[in-house]
Scaffold this active site. Structure first.
Site, PDB file in Angstrom:
ATOM      1  CB  SER A 119      -8.582   0.675   5.504  1.00  0.00           C
ATOM      2  OG  SER A 119      -9.311   1.839   5.292  1.00  0.00           O
ATOM      3  CE  LYS A 149      -3.991   1.910   2.556  1.00  0.00           C
ATOM      4  NZ  LYS A 149      -4.902   1.711   3.712  1.00  0.00           N
ATOM      5  CB  SER A 156      -8.285   3.541   2.664  1.00  0.00           C
ATOM      6  OG  SER A 156      -7.434   2.933   3.622  1.00  0.00           O
TER       7      SER A 156
HETATM    8  N1  GLN Z   1     -13.402   4.068   6.013  1.00  0.00           N
HETATM    9  C1  GLN Z   1     -12.872   4.516   7.258  1.00  0.00           C
HETATM   10  C2  GLN Z   1     -12.460   5.961   7.130  1.00  0.00           C
HETATM   11  O1  GLN Z   1     -12.710   6.527   6.147  1.00  0.00           O
HETATM   12  C3  GLN Z   1     -11.720   3.657   7.684  1.00  0.00           C
HETATM   13  C4  GLN Z   1     -10.505   3.927   6.906  1.00  0.00           C
HETATM   14  C5  GLN Z   1      -9.333   3.112   7.351  1.00  0.00           C
HETATM   15  O2  GLN Z   1      -9.471   2.065   7.989  1.00  0.00           O
HETATM   16  N2  GLN Z   1      -8.161   3.608   7.034  1.00  0.00           N
HETATM   17  O3  GLN Z   1     -11.877   6.533   7.998  1.00  0.00           O
END
Ligand code: GLN
Length: 485
Positions: free
Chosen positions: A175, A76, A151
């Site tokens: 995410s 990532k 994400s």
């Molecule tokens: N979707 C969640 C957010 O927007 C979690 C994102 C994540 O786990 N990095 O914060």
């Protein structure tokens, strides 16, 4: 054809000299090129990957190889990678070449794994659909009109499409698990503190945890063997011995107690997802587990709690992007303050700005007690819900997300609808527990469904085994999207 083989299979093929790391790396680079339209990668450095593969081949022929030596892995784009772009999918870091390796990257390098490239993601890991990337959205291999989740959407799409045998991700509120569910693959978010955060671009430091997106639980165990461990450069890293996570795979589940929180099966859960989860539970019963109901009375407040705490931490963490030290700087400005304003206005996307505004507001004098402190108290109550539940069960099961992958664009104008996607994953981060998502079926439109498994602190060996046993008796994790065979 090696692109859907397990890591153990790839490793034995490499050791038996059926394939070289160079050939394997070439094959995956070829697929990345061929399926470019997924937009799963931000950076691919062919020459660097092949150079690492060459070194790995040498190590293998000298008999100095470990289980991951020569295996290409995608990372990532949130992990600092020495000499490579690390953008976090933001314009503000779009020209940032990291001067050092994140601990996770260093560990993969020591293990002899090849860096295939850096995967696309939501900007600063803020999002659930990968539509918040400065580099454009990622497409889901199962349905290219649908999102891959976020994400870590690029990592999930890469593994689901056979563009990489394994990928890293980070999970602050879901995410890793939610994109794994949306893309029909296996995702593991370890306990908070199990994996070093050093060199991982910070979003919400008390929630962020690195982990992996792979094809099966056995692969997740192989990867965790490399990722886990104490790091003195991360003050929240926990100094506990690292077991061999592959050793406990296959243990009998008889007598294991699986808790089902009724709060995870209420309003808002898509019927087909609910049915698939029930079938998965029935499968577990056949494996001899005992299923019990548990209560999580405070979990319905996890989303509002998270959307105070995560933005609060983000607003502080993102203060460092000022156009002075690194990254993008606005080209025209009148004075220092104007430079800051223009750099940040131009450099951050809309969702990131929204979070900075919310976080700054929640931390302001006069609001701190009303919002931030209250959210902290709620966080403790949620952790206690889990503590109570784990007095009665060993593992908690439920859906990973309330729906399957939705259409690109469907929720971009409705942040709250987007936030609610993480309703079942966020509580796990607030408590700091390990969690997984494993494939458990498909809905009527052919979109994958994820089963979430939640373990006790640092009980990853048991969690992985619970996932593994299910994968021994089902084959959802072996399904391949059409056109990617
Ligand atoms: N979707 C969640 C957010 O927007 C979690 C994102 C994540 O786990 N990095 O914060």
């Amino acid at each position: 054809m090696f692109h859907y083989k397990s890591l153990a299979e790839l490793s034995s093929a490499l050791h038996a000299k059926q394939v070289s790391s160079i050939e394997l790396t070439e094959a995956f680079l070829g697929r990345i090129e061929r399926f470019k339209q997924l937009n799963a990668f931000i950076t691919v450095d062919r020459e660097r990957a092949l150079a690492q593969a060459r070194v790995a081949d040498k190590r293998i022929s000298e008999g100095k190889a470990g289980p991951l030596t020569g295996i290409p892995v995608a990372h990532k784009d949130i992990f600092c990678t020495d000499g490579m772009l690390t953008t976090c999918a933001s314009k503000i870091l779009s020209n940032f070449v990291a001067p050092y390796d994140a601990t996770i990257i260093a560990r993969f390098k020591e293990a002899g794994a090849v860096i295939l490239g850096k995967t696309n993601m939501d900007e600063f890991a803020m999002g659930s659909s990968n539509e918040n990337s400065y580099f454009g959205p990622v497409k889901n291999p199962w349905d290219q009109a649908a999102v891959p989740g976020g994400s870590s959407g690029g990592s999930a799409a890469a593994v689901a499409g056979g563009l990489a045998p394994a990928a890293t991700g980070t999970d602050t509120g879901g995410s890793i698990r939610q994109p794994a569910a949306f893309c029909g693959i296996t995702g593991l978010k370890p306990s908070y503190g199990r994996v070093s955060r050093y060199g991982m671009v910070a979003f919400a430091s008390s929630l962020d945890q690195g982990g992996t997106l792979v094809r099966c639980a056995e692969d997740a165990a192989c990867i965790l063997n490399v990722m886990a461990g104490f790091d003195r450069r991360d003050s929240t890293s926990v100094d506990l011995p690292v077991p061999d996570y592959t050793q406990t795979l296959g243990h009998d589940l008889k007598g294991l107690r699986v808790g089902l929180p009724k709060e995870f099966f209420g309003e808002g859960l898509n019927t087909e997802v609910g049915q698939a989860i029930e079938q998965a539970i029935a499968e577990y019963k056949k494996l001899g587990v005992e299923v019990i109901d548990v209560d999580m009375p405070n979990c319905n407040l996890a989303v509002p709690c998270y959307y105070v705490l995560a933005p609060a931490e983000a607003s502080s963490n993102l203060a460092r992007y000022d156009g002075v030290r690194y990254g993008y700087r606005a080209s025209a400005y009148t004075d220092l303050l104007d430079m800051y304003k223009k750099t940040r206005s131009q450099g951050f996307g809309a969702e990131v700005k929204r979070r900075i505004l919310i976080g700054t507001y929640a931390l302001s004098a006069g609001y701190y007690d009303a919002y931030y402190l209250k959210a902290l108290k709620l966080r403790r109550l949620i952790a206690e819900d889990f503590k109570r539940a784990f007095e009665r069960c060993d593992v908690i099961a439920g859906p990973t997300a309330p729906t399957t992958a939705f259409r690109l664009g469907a929720k971009v104008d409705d942040p709250v609808a987007m936030y609610l996607n993480d309703i079942y994953t966020i509580p796990v981060n607030l408590a700091g527990l390990p969690g997984m998502s494993i494939p458990a079926g498909f809905d009527g439109t052919g979109h994958p469904i994820g089963l979430q498994l939640i373990g006790q602190y640092f009980k990853e060996p048991r969690l992985l085994n619970v996932a593994h046993r299910y994968q021994q008796v089902t084959d959802w994790h072996n399904k391949i999207p059409k056109g990617f065979e």
